[in-house]
Design a protein around this motif. Structure first.
Motif, mmCIF file in Angstrom:
data_model
loop_
_atom_site.group_PDB
_atom_site.id
_atom_site.type_symbol
_atom_site.label_atom_id
_atom_site.label_comp_id
_atom_site.label_asym_id
_atom_site.label_seq_id
_atom_site.Cartn_x
_atom_site.Cartn_y
_atom_site.Cartn_z
ATOM 1 N N TYR A 1 1.881 8.792 5.822
ATOM 2 C CA TYR A 1 2.102 7.204 5.465
ATOM 3 C C TYR A 1 0.599 7.165 4.161
ATOM 4 N N GLU A 2 0.004 8.017 4.475
ATOM 5 C CA GLU A 2 -0.746 8.101 4.307
ATOM 6 C C GLU A 2 -1.030 7.893 2.229
ATOM 7 N N LYS A 3 -0.106 8.887 1.891
ATOM 8 C CA LYS A 3 0.629 9.353 0.630
ATOM 9 C C LYS A 3 0.421 7.550 -0.220
ATOM 10 N N GLY A 4 -0.041 8.195 -0.913
ATOM 11 C CA GLY A 4 0.100 6.548 -2.195
ATOM 12 C C GLY A 4 -0.322 5.010 -1.617
ATOM 13 N N ARG A 5 -1.435 5.987 -0.448
ATOM 14 C CA ARG A 5 -2.081 5.126 -0.756
ATOM 15 C C ARG A 5 -3.639 5.053 -0.124
ATOM 16 N N SER A 6 -4.623 5.827 0.451
ATOM 17 C CA SER A 6 -5.772 6.660 0.146
ATOM 18 C C SER A 6 -5.967 7.839 0.302
ATOM 19 N N THR A 7 -4.387 8.538 -0.361
ATOM 20 C CA THR A 7 -4.176 9.633 -0.554
ATOM 21 C C THR A 7 -3.220 9.498 -1.881
ATOM 22 N N GLU A 8 -3.976 10.674 -3.031
ATOM 23 C CA GLU A 8 -2.417 11.286 -4.300
ATOM 24 C C GLU A 8 -0.863 10.527 -3.653
ATOM 25 N N GLY A 9 -0.031 10.615 -4.633
ATOM 26 C CA GLY A 9 0.976 10.625 -4.689
ATOM 27 C C GLY A 9 1.809 9.361 -4.077
ATOM 28 N N GLN A 10 3.323 9.753 -4.177
ATOM 29 C CA GLN A 10 3.657 7.827 -4.076
ATOM 30 C C GLN A 10 4.553 7.675 -2.177
ATOM 31 N N VAL A 11 4.566 7.088 -2.359
ATOM 32 C CA VAL A 11 4.899 6.130 -0.699
ATOM 33 C C VAL A 11 6.155 6.901 -0.648
ATOM 34 N N VAL A 12 6.356 7.843 0.873
ATOM 35 C CA VAL A 12 7.353 8.622 1.397
ATOM 36 C C VAL A 12 7.685 6.963 2.549
ATOM 37 N N THR A 13 6.620 6.859 2.828
ATOM 38 C CA THR A 13 7.507 6.264 4.211
ATOM 39 C C THR A 13 6.381 5.108 4.364
ATOM 40 N N ASN A 14 7.157 4.129 5.476
ATOM 41 C CA ASN A 14 6.621 3.037 5.978
ATOM 42 C C ASN A 14 5.954 2.911 7.383
ATOM 43 N N VAL A 15 5.952 3.791 7.845
ATOM 44 C CA VAL A 15 5.568 3.567 9.065
ATOM 45 C C VAL A 15 4.540 4.482 9.452
#
Length: 185
Positions: free
Chosen positions: A79-93
């Motif tokens: 869940y943190e991917k693309g938010r507080s860590t690098e990468g693309q968002v892969v989940t919304n939960v």
């Protein structure tokens, strides 16, 4: 006084109807925090996963299961991917909000002859004029999986799940399909 009694009566009937219509929401208003999560795939999901791999292979399509059961911590990290860590968002939960956390979901990808794994929905390596990806999806649906590509909002094309008619709220509150059949923390 009769008018007041009629209004009170109608009010009570209305509340009763609301309760009946929204019983599930009322029962699940508070998520129980101490409910242990399963630690493995549900046996039915595991059997369907194996059947999916075999049926796809019989059509000349090799797949890899890239995710199955996930712990709450693994889901939180995703869940943190693309938010507080690098990468693309892969989940919304976040953790506890995914059918993976309850052993009811898997993700897949196509495996190439050279061993590479791809998420290519157009590929037709078995050269039958059909997308290999969609052939796998059709097999999965035949086995009882729901496909994340059919969702109206956040499309999750590699995602397959069996919810057994249970909502996320019900799972979070401890309801399980055949709970005695699979392990929990």
């Amino acid at each position: 006084m009769k008018g007041f009694n009629l209004i009170t009566f109608l009010f009570i009937i209305g509340i009763g109807l609301i309760f009946i219509n929204f019983k599930e929401d009322l029962e699940g208003m508070f998520i129980q925090k101490d409910v242990p999560l399963p630690t493995e795939l549900h046996p039915t999901v595991s059997e369907a996963k194996d059947a999916l791999i075999n049926r796809a292979a019989a059509k000349g399509v090799e797949i890899v299961i890239t995710a199955a059961h996930r712990t709450k911590e693994e889901q939180d990290a995703l869940y943190e991917k693309g938010r507080s860590t690098e990468g693309q968002v892969v989940t919304n939960v976040a953790g506890g909000g995914s059918y993976h956390n309850y052993g009811l979901a898997i993700d897949f990808a196509l495996k190439l002859d050279n061993g590479d794994v791809v998420w290519d929905m157009e590929r037709d390596d078995n050269e039958n004029g059909k997308s290999d990806w969609m052939e796998v999806v059709a097999i999965a649906k035949d086995l009882g999986f729901d496909w994340g590509g059919d969702w109206s909002s956040f499309k999750d094309y590699p995602h397959l799940q069996m919810d057994f008619g249970l909502t996320m709220r019900q799972l979070q509150n401890g309801q399980r399909p055949g709970e005695s059949e699979y392990a929990t923390n």
